[in-house]
Design a protein around this motif. Structure first.
Motif, short mmCIF file in Angstrom:
data_model
loop_
_atom_site.label_atom_id
_atom_site.label_comp_id
_atom_site.label_asym_id
_atom_site.label_seq_id
_atom_site.Cartn_x
_atom_site.Cartn_y
_atom_site.Cartn_z
N ARG A 74 0.85 -1.20 0.00
CA ARG A 74 0.00 0.00 0.00
C ARG A 74 0.88 1.24 0.00
O ARG A 74 1.76 1.39 0.84
CB ARG A 74 -0.92 0.02 1.23
CG ARG A 74 -2.02 -1.02 1.19
CD ARG A 74 -3.04 -0.76 2.28
NE ARG A 74 -3.72 0.51 2.07
CZ ARG A 74 -4.62 1.01 2.92
NH1 ARG A 74 -4.92 0.36 4.03
NH2 ARG A 74 -5.19 2.17 2.67
N ARG A 75 0.60 2.13 -0.95
CA ARG A 75 1.30 3.41 -1.03
C ARG A 75 0.28 4.52 -0.85
O ARG A 75 -0.77 4.53 -1.50
CB ARG A 75 2.01 3.56 -2.38
CG ARG A 75 2.71 4.91 -2.57
CD ARG A 75 3.36 4.99 -3.94
NE ARG A 75 4.43 4.01 -4.08
CZ ARG A 75 5.05 3.76 -5.22
NH1 ARG A 75 4.68 4.39 -6.33
NH2 ARG A 75 6.03 2.87 -5.28
N ASP B 247 2.21 16.63 4.89
CA ASP B 247 2.62 17.57 3.83
C ASP B 247 3.21 16.80 2.65
O ASP B 247 4.38 16.96 2.32
CB ASP B 247 3.59 18.61 4.37
CG ASP B 247 4.63 17.98 5.30
OD1 ASP B 247 4.65 16.74 5.40
OD2 ASP B 247 5.40 18.73 5.91
N HIS B 248 2.41 15.92 2.05
CA HIS B 248 2.77 15.18 0.83
C HIS B 248 3.88 14.16 1.07
O HIS B 248 4.58 13.77 0.13
CB HIS B 248 3.18 16.14 -0.29
CG HIS B 248 2.16 17.19 -0.57
ND1 HIS B 248 0.91 16.91 -1.07
CD2 HIS B 248 2.19 18.54 -0.39
CE1 HIS B 248 0.22 18.03 -1.21
NE2 HIS B 248 0.96 19.03 -0.79
N THR B 249 4.07 13.72 2.30
CA THR B 249 5.00 12.64 2.58
C THR B 249 4.41 11.33 2.07
O THR B 249 3.24 11.02 2.33
CB THR B 249 5.29 12.54 4.08
OG1 THR B 249 6.00 13.71 4.49
CG2 THR B 249 6.12 11.31 4.40
N CYS B 250 5.21 10.56 1.34
CA CYS B 250 4.75 9.29 0.77
C CYS B 250 5.20 8.14 1.66
O CYS B 250 6.39 8.01 1.97
CB CYS B 250 5.30 9.11 -0.64
SG CYS B 250 4.81 7.55 -1.42
N ALA C 179 8.88 2.13 3.20
CA ALA C 179 9.67 3.15 2.51
C ALA C 179 9.01 4.50 2.75
O ALA C 179 7.78 4.62 2.70
CB ALA C 179 9.74 2.86 1.01
N LEU C 180 9.83 5.51 3.04
CA LEU C 180 9.34 6.86 3.28
C LEU C 180 10.02 7.82 2.32
O LEU C 180 11.24 7.75 2.13
CB LEU C 180 9.61 7.31 4.72
CG LEU C 180 9.09 6.44 5.86
CD1 LEU C 180 10.18 5.46 6.31
CD2 LEU C 180 8.65 7.29 7.04
N ASP C 181 9.24 8.71 1.74
CA ASP C 181 9.75 9.73 0.83
C ASP C 181 9.25 11.08 1.33
O ASP C 181 8.08 11.40 1.20
CB ASP C 181 9.28 9.46 -0.60
CG ASP C 181 10.00 10.34 -1.62
OD1 ASP C 181 10.61 11.35 -1.22
OD2 ASP C 181 9.95 10.02 -2.82
N LEU C 182 10.16 11.86 1.93
CA LEU C 182 9.81 13.16 2.49
C LEU C 182 10.32 14.24 1.54
O LEU C 182 11.53 14.38 1.34
CB LEU C 182 10.44 13.37 3.87
CG LEU C 182 9.79 12.65 5.06
CD1 LEU C 182 10.05 11.16 5.01
CD2 LEU C 182 10.31 13.23 6.37
N PRO D 166 14.14 15.65 5.10
CA PRO D 166 13.72 15.39 3.72
C PRO D 166 14.64 14.37 3.05
O PRO D 166 15.86 14.42 3.20
CB PRO D 166 13.84 16.77 3.06
CG PRO D 166 13.69 17.74 4.19
CD PRO D 166 14.36 17.09 5.36
N GLY D 167 14.05 13.42 2.33
CA GLY D 167 14.85 12.40 1.68
C GLY D 167 14.07 11.11 1.50
O GLY D 167 12.86 11.06 1.70
#
Length: 324
Positions: free
Chosen positions: A125-126, A131-134, A162-165, A185-186
């Motif tokens: 699940r994604r 604030d638009h963190t995936c 997995a986290l995409d900030l 962020p990263g």
């Protein structure tokens, strides 16, 4: 400036509605944050209403004041109105809280409602939060996320995440097993293994290991590094391009092997399969293999074993048995 009674009551009602919607998992978080940020009176009313709600829960024998409430999924619907009896009770308690505050009592807002996300075996699940963190949750995983004073907090209870900030976001606090991290962020990948072993990979950006149990030091996890935390002990290592490809392959529905023994490859593959792969003999597990395969379809993996090593697969109703 003193608020009029009519406006104060309206703001209190809105705060009660938002709190009920967040607790039930029905609120749109972005809309809520916009409402709270639009007027300091909104933020203050929500903080006080939140504290009163937690006090009511404790009086009913419910959750503790510092434990976030579970909801089935991230909020995606607009808030609905709170039923009158619950809302009336909240407003009455809120009035008493205001009197206490005037007498010098201090209200501390606890965590807003948390949201639970789970995946079944073979599912991924994604979704986007705050604030638009995936957040991308791998097979057989479970996490909770919530906002604490506008900042994202995530607790991985099992599995891999997995986290995409994006740039410009506030740091995210990540709780995994007995470890706690602050992520800037990263892009990051974290996995909770058996025995509460935590793997954190900083693919891009930086992370910090936050102190626990009274310790004062904070350790930096630099970009393209992997940190393994076992029983409070930390071991770091660099990440090669191949390591990063292997770590990220699951997000594309793939699994990547590069010289691992067959026993290890089977353990990894079984994370995605409802019918697990088994070895007929333990000595077969020393075979080393490589390749990229689909996580939800092991047919090419089984074909490669047959063509390269003469290992046959017997597909049964509840498992796949390998023999030679």
């Amino acid at each position: 400036m003193t608020l009029s009674i009519e406006r104060q009551e309206r703001i209190e009602a809105e705060a009660a509605d938002w709190l009920a919607a967040l607790d039930a998992g029905r609120a749109d978080v972005a809309t809520f944050e916009a409402w709270r940020a639009s007027d300091p009176a909104h933020a203050l009313a929500f903080i006080r209403m939140n504290a009163v709600w937690r006090d009511l829960d404790r009086l009913r024998g419910g959750r503790s004041a510092h434990e976030p409430a579970d909801a089935a999924a991230p909020p995606i619907m607009a808030a609905s109105r709170m039923p009158l009896p619950r809302r009336t009770a909240l407003k009455a308690a809120f009035g008493m809280a205001g009197a206490l505050a005037a007498g010098g009592a201090v209200f501390v807002a606890s965590q807003a409602a948390a949201h639970t996300v789970e995946t079944a075996v073979g599912e991924r699940r994604r979704f986007y939060v705050a604030d638009h963190t995936c957040l991308d949750l791998n097979t057989g995983g479970r996490l909770r996320w919530w906002l604490a004073e506008g900042q994202l907090e995530v607790e991985l209870e099992r599995g891999e995440l997995a986290l995409d900030l994006p740039q410009g976001t506030q740091p995210c606090t990540l709780h995994v097993g007995a470890a706690r991290f602050s992520l800037g962020p990263g892009r990051f990948n974290v996995r909770l293994r058996a025995g509460d072993v935590v793997d954190l990979a900083t693919i891009a950006g930086k992370a910090w290991v936050l102190p626990l149990h009274g310790r004062s030091e904070t350790a930096l996890v630099a970009e393209r590094r992997k940190l393994v935390v076992t029983d409070g002990k930390q071991q770091g290592q660099p990440l090669s391009d191949g390591d990063i490809q292997a770590l990220s392959a699951w997000q594309e529905g793939e699994i990547l092997f590069d010289g691992q023994p067959l026993t290890e490859a089977i353990v990894e593959y079984n994370r995605y399969l409802p019918a697990p792969i088994e070895l007929a003999r333990a000595d077969m597990g020393q075979v080393r293999l490589g390749g990229r395969f689909l996580t939800n379809d092991p047919s090419e993996f089984l074909k490669a074993l047959r063509l390269n090593f003469g290992i046959r697969a017997e597909v049964r109703r509840d498992r796949i048995v390998l023999s030679s």
